[in-house]
Design an enzyme around this catalytic site. Structure first.
Site, PDB file in Angstrom:
ATOM      1  N   TYR A 132     -32.632  26.518 -15.037  1.00 40.39           N
ATOM      2  CA  TYR A 132     -31.979  25.545 -15.915  1.00 40.39           C
ATOM      3  C   TYR A 132     -32.889  24.355 -16.229  1.00 40.39           C
ATOM      4  O   TYR A 132     -32.789  23.767 -17.307  1.00 40.39           O
ATOM      5  CB  TYR A 132     -30.632  25.104 -15.341  1.00 40.39           C
ATOM      6  CG  TYR A 132     -29.588  26.148 -15.618  1.00 40.39           C
ATOM      7  CD1 TYR A 132     -28.993  26.249 -16.869  1.00 40.39           C
ATOM      8  CD2 TYR A 132     -29.247  27.099 -14.659  1.00 40.39           C
ATOM      9  CE1 TYR A 132     -28.071  27.236 -17.144  1.00 40.39           C
ATOM     10  CE2 TYR A 132     -28.330  28.096 -14.935  1.00 40.39           C
ATOM     11  CZ  TYR A 132     -27.743  28.164 -16.179  1.00 40.39           C
ATOM     12  OH  TYR A 132     -26.851  29.163 -16.469  1.00 40.39           O
ATOM     13  N   ARG A 151     -34.791  25.568 -19.133  1.00 41.72           N
ATOM     14  CA  ARG A 151     -33.934  25.581 -20.319  1.00 41.72           C
ATOM     15  C   ARG A 151     -33.691  24.160 -20.840  1.00 41.72           C
ATOM     16  O   ARG A 151     -33.678  23.919 -22.051  1.00 41.72           O
ATOM     17  CB  ARG A 151     -32.598  26.243 -19.981  1.00 41.72           C
ATOM     18  CG  ARG A 151     -32.678  27.690 -19.531  1.00 41.72           C
ATOM     19  CD  ARG A 151     -32.927  28.636 -20.687  1.00 41.72           C
ATOM     20  NE  ARG A 151     -31.711  28.843 -21.471  1.00 41.72           N
ATOM     21  CZ  ARG A 151     -31.705  29.304 -22.719  1.00 41.72           C
ATOM     22  NH1 ARG A 151     -32.839  29.543 -23.336  1.00 41.72           N
ATOM     23  NH2 ARG A 151     -30.577  29.501 -23.357  1.00 41.72           N
ATOM     24  N   ASN A 211     -22.540  26.616 -28.036  1.00 43.57           N
ATOM     25  CA  ASN A 211     -23.859  26.246 -27.542  1.00 43.57           C
ATOM     26  C   ASN A 211     -23.764  25.099 -26.543  1.00 43.57           C
ATOM     27  O   ASN A 211     -22.887  24.244 -26.642  1.00 43.57           O
ATOM     28  CB  ASN A 211     -24.760  25.860 -28.712  1.00 43.57           C
ATOM     29  CG  ASN A 211     -24.915  27.004 -29.701  1.00 43.57           C
ATOM     30  OD1 ASN A 211     -24.882  28.178 -29.307  1.00 43.57           O
ATOM     31  ND2 ASN A 211     -25.069  26.691 -30.965  1.00 43.57           N
ATOM     32  N   HIS A 232     -18.575  25.798 -23.916  1.00 43.64           N
ATOM     33  CA  HIS A 232     -19.312  26.325 -22.768  1.00 43.64           C
ATOM     34  C   HIS A 232     -20.063  25.250 -21.999  1.00 43.64           C
ATOM     35  O   HIS A 232     -20.959  25.558 -21.213  1.00 43.64           O
ATOM     36  CB  HIS A 232     -20.260  27.435 -23.223  1.00 43.64           C
ATOM     37  CG  HIS A 232     -19.534  28.618 -23.784  1.00 43.64           C
ATOM     38  ND1 HIS A 232     -20.100  29.492 -24.699  1.00 43.64           N
ATOM     39  CD2 HIS A 232     -18.268  29.063 -23.591  1.00 43.64           C
ATOM     40  CE1 HIS A 232     -19.207  30.422 -25.019  1.00 43.64           C
ATOM     41  NE2 HIS A 232     -18.094  30.179 -24.358  1.00 43.64           N
ATOM     42  N   CYS A 279     -18.333  10.483  -5.780  1.00 44.14           N
ATOM     43  CA  CYS A 279     -19.722  10.051  -5.844  1.00 44.14           C
ATOM     44  C   CYS A 279     -20.299  10.355  -7.223  1.00 44.14           C
ATOM     45  O   CYS A 279     -19.923  11.347  -7.861  1.00 44.14           O
ATOM     46  CB  CYS A 279     -20.552  10.786  -4.797  1.00 44.14           C
ATOM     47  SG  CYS A 279     -20.031  10.510  -3.096  1.00 44.14           S
ATOM     48  N   CYS A 306     -26.140  15.756  -2.253  1.00 43.84           N
ATOM     49  CA  CYS A 306     -25.543  14.538  -1.726  1.00 43.84           C
ATOM     50  C   CYS A 306     -26.099  14.258  -0.326  1.00 43.84           C
ATOM     51  O   CYS A 306     -26.100  15.147   0.535  1.00 43.84           O
ATOM     52  CB  CYS A 306     -24.026  14.670  -1.665  1.00 43.84           C
ATOM     53  SG  CYS A 306     -23.181  13.225  -0.974  1.00 43.84           S
ATOM     54  N   PRO A 346     -27.036  36.152 -40.410  1.00 46.62           N
ATOM     55  CA  PRO A 346     -27.978  37.080 -41.043  1.00 46.62           C
ATOM     56  C   PRO A 346     -27.704  38.547 -40.738  1.00 46.62           C
ATOM     57  O   PRO A 346     -28.086  39.425 -41.511  1.00 46.62           O
ATOM     58  CB  PRO A 346     -29.343  36.645 -40.489  1.00 46.62           C
ATOM     59  CG  PRO A 346     -29.025  35.911 -39.234  1.00 46.62           C
ATOM     60  CD  PRO A 346     -27.687  35.280 -39.435  1.00 46.62           C
TER      61      PRO A 346
END
Length: 250
Positions: free
Chosen positions: A71, A74, A107, A124, A142, A155, A222
């Site tokens: 991530y 990403r 997205n 999402h 927190c 944490c 498309p």
């Protein structure tokens, strides 16, 4: 139906008269800005991993560092990307016509927001948002900003991990997001379904909901999608090509 000539002119007139317009966007729209779709990003180092390893709570718990690294990569891609002409056309229309346009997106990037649609309904989640893996037991909870840096951060008090704020496989959509999307689909006069394969539910069901509510449904893509039969009009082209042609100057 072609994305040129008479269909565009007819749709512009329909959009001009629409009191409420709903736009559902999918991965194809972000791909035009250089953000690879989830599966297209499974290349190189990541090609040997099953998607469920990288997008599920079970996968995260099994290897937090691996999933956090995925991530992080990403997120870097999202931050480098810029809204394309389709995002810009939607944002400009929304500024010209406050309250008439609702964007619902599958997205997890922030390109719609950067282009001017701050109120985009995110089905999402948000890849740039952090949240705790488990519900914080403190009152008040927190702040993830207080987490001890790491891969992933955690944490210092209880060891709870920070995770990205996206919807993983097997998880519920964000509270209120689907309800808001359903309401937008039901009340709209025109729905534009842009850059989605129509394979991911429940988002894919919004086109049918809009049509049953009396909306004119337009698919902009498309390639054929799984929900083309729900549409009154199908335009073969991309968001960056066709949204400016439909919306600019209205």
């Amino acid at each position: 139906m072609s994305g040129h000539g008479a269909p565009i002119d007819e749709l512009r007139e329909r959009l001009r008269g629409a009191g409420s317009i709903c736009v559902l966007t999918g991965a194809g729209m972000s791909a035009e800005s250089g953000i690879a779709t989830f599966r297209d990003a499974l290349t190189g180092l990541w090609s040997r991993f099953d998607p469920a390893q990288l997008a599920s709570e079970e996968g995260f718990r099994a290897d937090p560092a691996l999933v956090w690294g995925w991530y992080a990569a990403r997120r870097d891609g999202v931050r480098r990307a810029a809204p394309n002409a389709g995002h810009v056309a939607l944002g400009a229309f929304a500024r010209r016509h406050p309250g008439r346009l609702t964007v619902v997106s599958q997205n997890v990037d922030d390109l719609h927001q950067r282009a001017g649609n701050a109120g985009t309904i995110r089905l999402h989640g948000d890849i740039l948002e952090d949240r705790w893996l488990e519900a914080c037991k403190r009152r008040p909870a927190c702040d993830t900003l207080t987490a001890t840096p790491g891969t992933p951060p955690r944490c210092a008090e209880c060891g709870n991990f920070v995770r990205p704020g996206v919807v993983w496989f097997g998880e519920m959509l964000p509270a209120g997001a689907l309800e808001a999307a359903d309401a937008a689909a039901e009340r709209c006069d025109v729905m534009l379904v842009v850059g989605t394969s129509g394979a991911v539910w429940p988002a894919a069901g919004l086109a049918g909901r809009a049509r049953r509510g009396g909306a004119h449904v337009v698919i902009v893509n498309p390639q054929p999608s799984e929900i083309d039969d729900e549409a009154h009009t199908v335009l073969r082209g991309t968001a960056a090509q066709l949204l400016p042609a439909l919306l600019d100057g209205l």
